[in-house]
Design an enzyme around this catalytic site. Structure first.
Site, PDB file in Angstrom:
ATOM      1  N   ASN A   1      24.093 -20.635   8.622  1.00  0.00           N
ATOM      2  CA  ASN A   1      25.774 -21.142   8.989  1.00  0.00           C
ATOM      3  C   ASN A   1      25.337 -22.171   8.747  1.00  0.00           C
ATOM      4  O   ASN A   1      24.590 -23.843   9.812  1.00  0.00           O
ATOM      5  CB  ASN A   1      25.677 -20.950  10.927  1.00  0.00           C
ATOM      6  CG  ASN A   1      27.237 -21.293  11.393  1.00  0.00           C
ATOM      7  OD1 ASN A   1      27.940 -22.112  10.987  1.00  0.00           O
ATOM      8  ND2 ASN A   1      27.134 -22.112  12.655  1.00  0.00           N
TER       9      ASN A   1
ATOM     10  N   LYS B   1      28.015 -25.050   9.320  1.00  0.00           N
ATOM     11  CA  LYS B   1      28.838 -25.649  10.269  1.00  0.00           C
ATOM     12  C   LYS B   1      29.126 -27.167   9.010  1.00  0.00           C
ATOM     13  O   LYS B   1      29.407 -26.434   7.856  1.00  0.00           O
ATOM     14  CB  LYS B   1      27.917 -26.545  10.791  1.00  0.00           C
ATOM     15  CG  LYS B   1      26.610 -25.709  12.263  1.00  0.00           C
ATOM     16  CD  LYS B   1      26.288 -26.241  13.586  1.00  0.00           C
ATOM     17  CE  LYS B   1      25.784 -24.994  13.818  1.00  0.00           C
ATOM     18  NZ  LYS B   1      25.212 -25.058  15.390  1.00  0.00           N
TER      19      LYS B   1
ATOM     20  N   HIS C   1      31.586 -19.203  17.718  1.00  0.00           N
ATOM     21  CA  HIS C   1      30.527 -20.180  18.160  1.00  0.00           C
ATOM     22  C   HIS C   1      30.329 -20.280  19.401  1.00  0.00           C
ATOM     23  O   HIS C   1      32.254 -20.926  19.575  1.00  0.00           O
ATOM     24  CB  HIS C   1      30.209 -20.538  16.960  1.00  0.00           C
ATOM     25  CG  HIS C   1      29.249 -21.097  17.069  1.00  0.00           C
ATOM     26  ND1 HIS C   1      28.999 -22.495  16.708  1.00  0.00           N
ATOM     27  CD2 HIS C   1      27.912 -20.940  16.421  1.00  0.00           C
ATOM     28  CE1 HIS C   1      27.852 -22.721  16.796  1.00  0.00           C
ATOM     29  NE2 HIS C   1      27.123 -21.749  16.312  1.00  0.00           N
TER      30      HIS C   1
ATOM     31  N   GLU D   1      30.589 -23.643  19.442  1.00  0.00           N
ATOM     32  CA  GLU D   1      31.539 -24.911  19.016  1.00  0.00           C
ATOM     33  C   GLU D   1      32.463 -25.250  18.776  1.00  0.00           C
ATOM     34  O   GLU D   1      33.531 -25.255  19.020  1.00  0.00           O
ATOM     35  CB  GLU D   1      30.562 -25.204  17.805  1.00  0.00           C
ATOM     36  CG  GLU D   1      29.146 -25.661  18.016  1.00  0.00           C
ATOM     37  CD  GLU D   1      28.772 -25.969  17.071  1.00  0.00           C
ATOM     38  OE1 GLU D   1      28.761 -25.797  15.546  1.00  0.00           O
ATOM     39  OE2 GLU D   1      26.706 -25.979  16.858  1.00  0.00           O
TER      40      GLU D   1
ATOM     41  N   GLU E   1      23.123 -15.993  20.733  1.00  0.00           N
ATOM     42  CA  GLU E   1      23.327 -18.120  21.186  1.00  0.00           C
ATOM     43  C   GLU E   1      23.064 -18.482  22.397  1.00  0.00           C
ATOM     44  O   GLU E   1      24.135 -19.208  22.438  1.00  0.00           O
ATOM     45  CB  GLU E   1      23.453 -18.122  19.794  1.00  0.00           C
ATOM     46  CG  GLU E   1      23.885 -17.736  18.177  1.00  0.00           C
ATOM     47  CD  GLU E   1      24.335 -18.841  17.531  1.00  0.00           C
ATOM     48  OE1 GLU E   1      23.352 -19.290  16.332  1.00  0.00           O
ATOM     49  OE2 GLU E   1      25.367 -19.180  17.814  1.00  0.00           O
TER      50      GLU E   1
ATOM     51  N   GLY F   1      20.737 -26.429  18.517  1.00  0.00           N
ATOM     52  CA  GLY F   1      20.531 -27.734  17.726  1.00  0.00           C
ATOM     53  C   GLY F   1      19.496 -28.799  18.209  1.00  0.00           C
ATOM     54  O   GLY F   1      19.288 -29.830  18.706  1.00  0.00           O
TER      55      GLY F   1
ATOM     56  N   SER G   1      17.664 -23.227  17.175  1.00  0.00           N
ATOM     57  CA  SER G   1      16.104 -23.795  17.203  1.00  0.00           C
ATOM     58  C   SER G   1      15.686 -22.326  16.447  1.00  0.00           C
ATOM     59  O   SER G   1      14.528 -22.474  16.335  1.00  0.00           O
ATOM     60  CB  SER G   1      16.344 -24.553  18.219  1.00  0.00           C
ATOM     61  OG  SER G   1      17.002 -25.104  18.663  1.00  0.00           O
TER      62      SER G   1
HETATM   63  P1  13P Z   1      20.188 -24.317  15.186  1.00  0.00           P
HETATM   64  O1  13P Z   1      20.159 -23.815  14.563  1.00  0.00           O
HETATM   65  O2  13P Z   1      20.524 -25.697  14.502  1.00  0.00           O
HETATM   66  O3  13P Z   1      20.067 -24.305  16.365  1.00  0.00           O
HETATM   67  O4  13P Z   1      21.896 -23.903  15.783  1.00  0.00           O
HETATM   68  C1  13P Z   1      21.661 -22.402  15.876  1.00  0.00           C
HETATM   69  C2  13P Z   1      23.234 -22.061  15.403  1.00  0.00           C
HETATM   70  O5  13P Z   1      24.644 -22.383  16.256  1.00  0.00           O
HETATM   71  C3  13P Z   1      23.563 -21.155  14.671  1.00  0.00           C
HETATM   72  O6  13P Z   1      25.362 -20.654  14.502  1.00  0.00           O
END
Ligand code: 13P
Length: 249
Positions: free
Chosen positions: A9, A11, A94, A96, A166, A172, A212
């Site tokens: 992803n 982002k 997601h 976010e 997740e 992150g 992560s």
């Molecule tokens: P990270 O791998 O940067 O922690 O993000 C995970 C994520 O949100 C994938 O959709």
């Protein structure tokens, strides 16, 4: 049997040119060895990235879709538009999107149905925030997200969905869920699916871990019986890290 999947992803990262370069490198390095690799790029990258994909195991996905099919919704991108770029997957729900854009279970349920109707495979995300885990509410939170988001689908439609767990506190942050925490939740999700749709559907549902995930922890996470791969953020922005995770299987 269920599929092993590693999805990146991206982002809101990479210019179009940078994204195409990254996709070319990943495409070169992907081996057609049974692991499905998906690049979930920003919308504007989809069509160009599709043009560089030549491997049978490499697929394209979007990170979101509109909750309407077409019309006067300025700035939105429909499932048919996504499908028309060559994409086969779309991330839905997601954390976010849930937190920054206030997408609720009802809207995510609608998006999931639209994606399925357009022939896209939803990668449906769920996960608790830190306070919910600390209050020992994480199982209930994830159960509710999945029930509200997915459990009015027909068994045929549900069977097409990929689930991504997740934990928000792991996204992150550099702090991944432990292997035991991931396995515990993935197993609970599979049992929930089995109660609703039966063991066969549950055993065929791919449940990805995200948060992560990196080359150094992917092997241990993916070794769990109910962890079928990963949804990768930061580490998907670099071909060698991303391929390190893909090759962790
Ligand atoms: P990270 O791998 O940067 O922690 O993000 C995970 C994520 O949100 C994938 O959709």
């Amino acid at each position: 049997m269920r599929k092993k999947i590693v999805a990146g992803n991206w982002k809101m990262n990479k210019t179009l040119q940078e994204g195409v370069e990254l996709a070319k490198t990943v495409n070169r390095q992907v081996e057609d060895n049974g692991v499905i690799v998906i690049l979930c790029t920003p919308f504007i990258h989809l069509s160009e990235v599709n043009n560089v994909i030549t491997k049978d195991s490499l697929f394209l996905g979007a990170q979101n879709c509109a909750s309407e099919t077409s019309g006067a919704f300025t700035g939105e991108v429909s499932v048919d538009m996504i499908k028309s770029t060559g994409s086969e997957y779309v991330i839905i729900g997601h954390s976010e999107r849930r937190s920054y854009y206030h997408e609720d279970d009802a809207q995510l349920n609608k998006k999931t149905k639209l994606a399925l109707a357009a022939g896209l495979t939803p990668i449906f995300c769920c996960g608790e925030v830190l306070a919910e885990r600390q209050a020992n509410n994480h199982m209930k939170v994830v159960k509710t997200q999945i029930e509200n988001g997915l459990f009015d689908l027909s068994p045929e439609d549900f069977a097409k969905v990929v689930i991504a767990y997740e934990p928000v506190w792991a996204i992150g942050t550099g702090v991944n869920a432990t292997s035991d925490q991931a396995q515990e939740m993935h197993k609970a999700i599979r049992e929930l699916v089995a109660e609703k749709y039966g063991t066969q559907v549950a055993n065929n549902t791919s449940i990805l871990y995200g948060g992560s995930c990196k080359p150094s922890n992917a092997k241990e996470l993916f070794a769990n019986p109910d962890v079928d791969g990963g949804l990768i953020g930061g580490a998907s922005l670099n071909a060698s890290d991303f391929m390190g995770i893909v090759n962790a299987f």
